[in-house]
Design an enzyme around this catalytic site. Structure first.
Site, PDB file in Angstrom:
ATOM      1  CD  GLU A 132      -3.131  -0.789   0.292  1.00 13.80           C
ATOM      2  OE1 GLU A 132      -3.307   0.391  -0.089  1.00 13.80           O
ATOM      3  OE2 GLU A 132      -3.866  -1.731  -0.055  1.00 13.80           O
ATOM      4  CB  CYS A 184      -1.650   7.339   1.015  1.00 10.20           C
ATOM      5  SG  CYS A 184      -3.167   6.622   1.653  1.00 10.20           S
TER       6      CYS A 184
HETATM    7  P1  NAD Z   1       7.277   5.023   7.821  1.00 13.11           P
HETATM    8  O1  NAD Z   1       8.508   5.844   7.914  1.00 13.11           O
HETATM    9  O2  NAD Z   1       6.461   4.794   9.042  1.00 13.11           O
HETATM   10  O3  NAD Z   1       7.704   3.621   7.186  1.00 13.11           O
HETATM   11  C1  NAD Z   1       6.764   2.593   7.019  1.00 13.11           C
HETATM   12  C2  NAD Z   1       7.242   1.345   7.729  1.00 13.11           C
HETATM   13  O4  NAD Z   1       8.430   0.879   7.108  1.00 13.11           O
HETATM   14  C3  NAD Z   1       7.558   1.553   9.193  1.00 13.11           C
HETATM   15  O5  NAD Z   1       6.963   0.527   9.945  1.00 13.11           O
HETATM   16  C4  NAD Z   1       9.065   1.527   9.242  1.00 13.11           C
HETATM   17  O6  NAD Z   1       9.563   1.004  10.456  1.00 13.11           O
HETATM   18  C5  NAD Z   1       9.411   0.621   8.082  1.00 13.11           C
HETATM   19  N1  NAD Z   1      10.708   0.947   7.497  1.00 13.11           N
HETATM   20  C6  NAD Z   1      11.216   2.181   7.235  1.00 13.11           C
HETATM   21  N2  NAD Z   1      12.431   2.078   6.647  1.00 13.11           N
HETATM   22  C7  NAD Z   1      12.689   0.758   6.520  1.00 13.11           C
HETATM   23  C8  NAD Z   1      13.788   0.004   5.996  1.00 13.11           C
HETATM   24  N3  NAD Z   1      14.860   0.609   5.480  1.00 13.11           N
HETATM   25  N4  NAD Z   1      13.711  -1.348   6.042  1.00 13.11           N
HETATM   26  C9  NAD Z   1      12.632  -1.958   6.566  1.00 13.11           C
HETATM   27  N5  NAD Z   1      11.570  -1.292   7.095  1.00 13.11           N
HETATM   28  C10 NAD Z   1      11.603   0.029   7.079  1.00 13.11           C
HETATM   29  O7  NAD Z   1       6.265   5.606   6.773  1.00 13.11           O
HETATM   30  P2  NAD Z   1       6.508   6.333   5.367  1.00 13.11           P
HETATM   31  O8  NAD Z   1       7.123   5.393   4.430  1.00 13.11           O
HETATM   32  O9  NAD Z   1       7.084   7.676   5.570  1.00 13.11           O
HETATM   33  O10 NAD Z   1       4.957   6.527   5.002  1.00 13.11           O
HETATM   34  C11 NAD Z   1       4.544   7.504   4.135  1.00 13.11           C
HETATM   35  C12 NAD Z   1       4.273   6.882   2.790  1.00 13.11           C
HETATM   36  O11 NAD Z   1       3.297   5.868   2.943  1.00 13.11           O
HETATM   37  C13 NAD Z   1       3.722   7.860   1.787  1.00 13.11           C
HETATM   38  O12 NAD Z   1       4.298   7.609   0.547  1.00 13.11           O
HETATM   39  C14 NAD Z   1       2.234   7.503   1.747  1.00 13.11           C
HETATM   40  O13 NAD Z   1       1.609   7.822   0.536  1.00 13.11           O
HETATM   41  C15 NAD Z   1       2.257   6.029   1.991  1.00 13.11           C
HETATM   42  N6  NAD Z   1       1.003   5.592   2.578  1.00 13.11           N
HETATM   43  C16 NAD Z   1       0.240   4.749   1.843  1.00 13.11           C
HETATM   44  C17 NAD Z   1      -0.978   4.351   2.351  1.00 13.11           C
HETATM   45  C18 NAD Z   1      -1.866   3.425   1.590  1.00 13.11           C
HETATM   46  O14 NAD Z   1      -2.781   2.891   2.184  1.00 13.11           O
HETATM   47  N7  NAD Z   1      -1.641   3.204   0.303  1.00 13.11           N
HETATM   48  C19 NAD Z   1      -1.409   4.809   3.589  1.00 13.11           C
HETATM   49  C20 NAD Z   1      -0.582   5.670   4.292  1.00 13.11           C
HETATM   50  C21 NAD Z   1       0.632   6.057   3.780  1.00 13.11           C
END
Ligand code: NAD
Length: 476
Positions: free
Chosen positions: A211, A246
């Protein structure tokens, strides 16, 4: 604290193998436990969300608490039906026989969640995983620490921890979890980490749901009720976590001719909603942390040079506040038009005629959502036909997520797989094909020695040629 990921998976696999999580009773009891968390701990959840994001109570209730409780209620109401095998018609090829699709759980699943809706985006997929009869590890986002810790505490108290576990942590803990063999990984977050998840999953041939996000366009045509359109756009952008969503409108496309009216109407509605000094408004979330604040400030600095701030632009780093900001005539090659904004800035791209919007949208990665405000039937049809997106809405924003009958997920760059309602159950199930036969109807033509007669008979049978079958049978 280091995670013994191997031991966690071992315990969950042993619980899964015992068969208890596959029973209706276990699934229903765990869904009721999740529902209790959402209903009995409203205050704790609101406080955690306030601490992480300064999220207004109104938004915390509607987008997080109510979202989880409705998902639980729907799953509890429909669970018997979802679990029931589905009869399928059979053909002459297998006659006599009966066939059905039997949904079965996948096994041990990993859910990695994000920070912007840290309560609902963590528990919504857990509802699907439990309803489908799996054992689960939930890894909430460390970027929203108060909600992560609350989820760990409450799930520890309410659910059966031999089948559902919360593992808190950041990159090292997630990396350790990703090294294990899972039967499904459900990830919500950005595309860079999505790629890390996908390659970790590939090692074990584990299926994934990703997602992700993207740049969600909003096309605004002329001759519409612009005031209603502006209010609906504001609600989907700033009224949802101050743009940190998102599916938030990422940029507007309108005509050069109509742009100033669009700016004036959105600005006037914004002022009605958030007052003259929006940095003081209690109805706007803060930016999650200084890293994201600095990222957004950089985007703003970049367009200050080349574009025009026509509304807002104020910020307060100490309190991580950025006001709703509209930018007009932003060059398409500016930083703000490169990646998903994920914050309160909203650029407007102008085109000569509204049909030019298709070239702009289709020149970028496929978005998670696409929106259009119009009264023009032809334009609407063209939008639905030619724009590929996870989901779309005509004349509103974001609301498609509230319809459990619609799948929620991305396509291309915005992700793969979908959930919500029955789609959540399906995301964590395997649809097993089951064909049942008796010992009757054993057709000799299937078996060697192969003869011209047998081939003639099978050609007629598989071609649905009734007369040919009859002819072959009577040797005509
Ligand atoms: P985040 O920083 O919380 O990362 C997401 C998860 O990935 C966390 O649990 C984190 O611990 C893990 N993570 C981070 N770096 C990692 C790595 N190098 N290796 C393994 N795991 C790792 O969140 P984010 O990525 O900043 O979230 C924002 C993004 O998520 C935006 O692009 C947004 O559009 C997208 N998003 C999508 C949805 C959807 O339902 N499609 C919903 C919300 C957010």
């Amino acid at each position: 604290m280091a995670v013994d990921a191997e031991a966690v998976v071992k315990e969950l696999r042993s619980t899964y193998t015992s068969g208890k999580t596959t029973t209706y009773e276990w699934r229903a009891s765990q869904l009721k436990a999740l529902l209790k968390i959402a209903t009995h701990h409203e205050r704790d959840i609101i406080e955690a969300l306030r601490s992480d994001l300064n999220k207004p109570e109104h938004e915390a209730f509607v987008h997080e608490i109510a979202a989880v409780s409705s998902a639980c209620k729907l799953a509890l109401k429909e669970l018997h039906r979802w679990m029931k095998p589905q009869k399928v018609k059979t053909t002459i090829t297998t006659f006599p026989s009966s066939a059905e699709i039997v949904p079965e759980p996948l096994g041990v699943v990993l859910i990695i969640s994000t920070w912007n809706y840290p309560f609902s985006l963590s528990l919504d997929p857990v509802v699907g995983a439990i309803a489908a009869g799996n054992t689960v590890v939930l890894k909430p986002s460390e970027v929203a620490p108060a909600t992560s810790s609350l989820l760990s505490k409450l799930l520890g108290e309410y659910v059966d921890t031999s089948g559902v576990k919360v593992i808190e942590g950041a990159v090292p803990e997630t990396t350790a979890l990703l090294e294990q063999k899972w039967d499904k990984i459900f990830f919500t977050g950005n595309g860079t980490v999505g790629r890390i998840v996908l390659s970790a999953a590939a090692k074990h041939l584990t299926p994934v749901v990703l997602e992700l996000g993207g740049k969600c366009p909003v096309v605004i045509d002329a001759n519409i009720n612009l005031k209603v359109a502006a209010r609906r756009l504001i609600s989907g952008k700033w009224g949802m976590n101050n743009g940190q969503t998102c599916v938030a409108p990422d940029y507007i496309i309108t005509t050069k001719e109509y742009a100033s009216e669009v700016v004036d109407t959105i600005s006037s509605e914004l002022e009605k909603f958030y007052g003259k000094d929006p940095l003081q408004s209690k109805d706007l979330s803060s930016i999650i942390n200084t890293r994201h604040f600095d990222r957004l400030a950089k985007l703003l600095d970049d367009v200050k040079v080349s574009g025009k701030i026509v509304h807002g632009g104020q910020s307060d780093k100490t309190n991580l506040r950025i006001a709703p900001t509209i930018l007009l005539d932003v060059p398409e090659d500016s930083l703000i038009m490169k990646d998903e904004i994920f914050g309160p800035l909203l650029p407007i791209i102008t085109v000569n005629k509204i049909e030019d919007c298709f070239g702009v949208i289709n020149g970028k990665g496929k978005p998670l959502a696409a929106y259009m405000f119009t009264n023009d039937k032809k334009l609407k049809e063209e939008f639905i036909r030619s724009v590929s997106a996870g989901g779309m809405i005509i004349n509103d924003t974001v609301l498609h997520l509230a319809e459990p009958g619609l799948p929620f997920g991305g396509v291309g760059e915005s992700g793969m797989g979908a959930y919500h309602g029955k789609f959540s159950f399906d995301a964590f199930s395997h649809q097993k094909a089951v064909l049942q036969r008796s010992f009757m109807g054993d057709v000799a033509a299937r078996y060697p020695p192969y003869t011209p007669w047998k081939l003639r008979f099978l050609k007629a049978l598989l071609g649905g040629d009734i007369l040919g079958i009859f002819r072959a049978l009577v040797g005509w």
